[in-house]
Design an enzyme around this catalytic site. Structure first.
Site, PDB file in Angstrom:
ATOM      1  N   ASN A 292       1.214  -2.327   5.263  1.00  0.00           N
ATOM      2  CA  ASN A 292       0.406  -1.119   5.374  1.00  0.00           C
ATOM      3  C   ASN A 292      -0.883  -1.176   4.558  1.00  0.00           C
ATOM      4  OD1 ASN A 292      -0.008   1.954   5.704  1.00  0.00           O
ATOM      5  ND2 ASN A 292       0.156   1.708   3.496  1.00  0.00           N
TER       6      ASN A 292
ATOM      7  N   GLY B   6       0.838  -1.196   0.000  1.00  0.00           N
ATOM      8  CA  GLY B   6       0.000   0.000   0.000  1.00  0.00           C
ATOM      9  C   GLY B   6       0.870   1.243   0.000  1.00  0.00           C
ATOM     10  N   GLY B   7       2.023   1.131  -0.673  1.00  0.00           N
ATOM     11  CA  GLY B   7       3.041   2.166  -0.572  1.00  0.00           C
ATOM     12  C   GLY B   7       2.866   3.346  -1.503  1.00  0.00           C
TER      13      GLY B   7
ATOM     14  N   SER C  68      -4.398  -0.257  14.138  1.00  0.00           N
ATOM     15  CA  SER C  68      -5.236   0.928  14.315  1.00  0.00           C
ATOM     16  C   SER C  68      -5.675   1.004  15.766  1.00  0.00           C
ATOM     17  CB  SER C  68      -6.478   0.830  13.416  1.00  0.00           C
ATOM     18  OG  SER C  68      -7.426   1.837  13.745  1.00  0.00           O
TER      19      SER C  68
ATOM     20  N   TYR D 171     -13.636  -3.400   9.930  1.00  0.00           N
ATOM     21  CA  TYR D 171     -12.300  -2.837  10.126  1.00  0.00           C
ATOM     22  C   TYR D 171     -11.730  -3.110  11.523  1.00  0.00           C
ATOM     23  CZ  TYR D 171      -8.536   0.652   9.828  1.00  0.00           C
ATOM     24  OH  TYR D 171      -7.321   1.288   9.823  1.00  0.00           O
TER      25      TYR D 171
END
Length: 246
Positions: free
Chosen positions: A78, A8-9, A130, A143
């Protein structure tokens, strides 16, 4: 030169981790679903390589690692997604998609990279969780569950990979001004209310998270493993602070 592999860079938190890793001397593999996004970032970040692929596809991850050409010293899980809505309103397909990317995808990347690290006897994996893994919020769908699972997986991987020389940690971002939350904070009322709720009276920055990730991946954290570093300006322990006595 050390090598980093960041999923997810291409944008948001991932892109900031890419930039900081490059600043600290890493050769960086930018792994993203969007080839165009990865290439655009690689064009501005020195010693970076765009790698298009899907974290939920093991063959795709392996191909990207082969293209990177080196065993990564630092791996950052990520890549993530959120689908807002109440759980009772979400379909099993919607729930599975979030869990597949946030949790199963992280397992695939950790598995593929750790198996390459093991023969060298050294390496660091950092998972982005998170504060929702600690305190779920209404309307966040799958999530919180996916991130809580990633927290436990971080601990399990640290136990299993520690004897093989590989450290595994997590960073839990709080209210971050950017990334997936960028649209939320365009609403100035929401921005003000959330900022006021943080004891430090500011939202976190993308660089705040990148700094935490690169610390955990560095030799300065050589005796840190199985840890979840919460980066939230003391928001998580502030529940009672929101409920005054008078």
């Amino acid at each position: 030169m050390k090598t980093a592999f960041i999923t997810g860079g291409g944008a948001g938190i991932g892109a900031e981790i890419v930039r900081l890793a490059a600043e600290k001397g890493y050769r960086v593999g930018i792994f993203d679903r969007s080839e165009d996004t990865a290439k655009a970032l690689a064009a501005e970040v020195p010693n970076s390589v765009p790698l298009a692929g899907d974290v939920t596809d093991e063959a795709s991850v392996e191909a990207a690692l082969d293209a990177l050409g080196e065993v990564p010293d630092l791996v950052v899980n990520n890549a993530g997604v959120v689908a807002f809505g109440h759980l009772v309103d979400q379909t099993p397909e919607e729930f599975r998609r979030v869990v597949d990317i946030n949790l199963v995808g992280a397992h695939i990347v950790a598995r593929c990279t750790a198996r390459r690290m093991i023969p060298r006897g050294i390496g660091s994996i950092v998972n982005i969780t998170s504060i929702n893994a600690l305190n779920p919020s209404p309307g966040s769908g799958a999530y919180p569950a996916s991130k809580a699972g990633l927290t436990r997986m971080t601990e399990q991987l640290a136990l299993e990979l520690g004897p093989l020389g590989i450290r595994v940690n997590a960073v839990a971002p709080g209210l971050i001004d950017g990334g997936m939350s960028e649209e939320i904070y365009k609403n100035q009322k929401t921005r003000a209310l959330r900022t006021q709720g943080v004891p430090q009276r500011r939202l976190g920055s993308l660089r705040d998270i990148a700094n935490a990730v690169l610390f955990l991946g560095s030799d300065d954290a050589s005796y840190v493993s199985g840890h979840e570093l919460v980066v939230d300006g003391a928001l998580t322990p502030s529940v009672l602070a929101q409920l005054p006595r008078e």
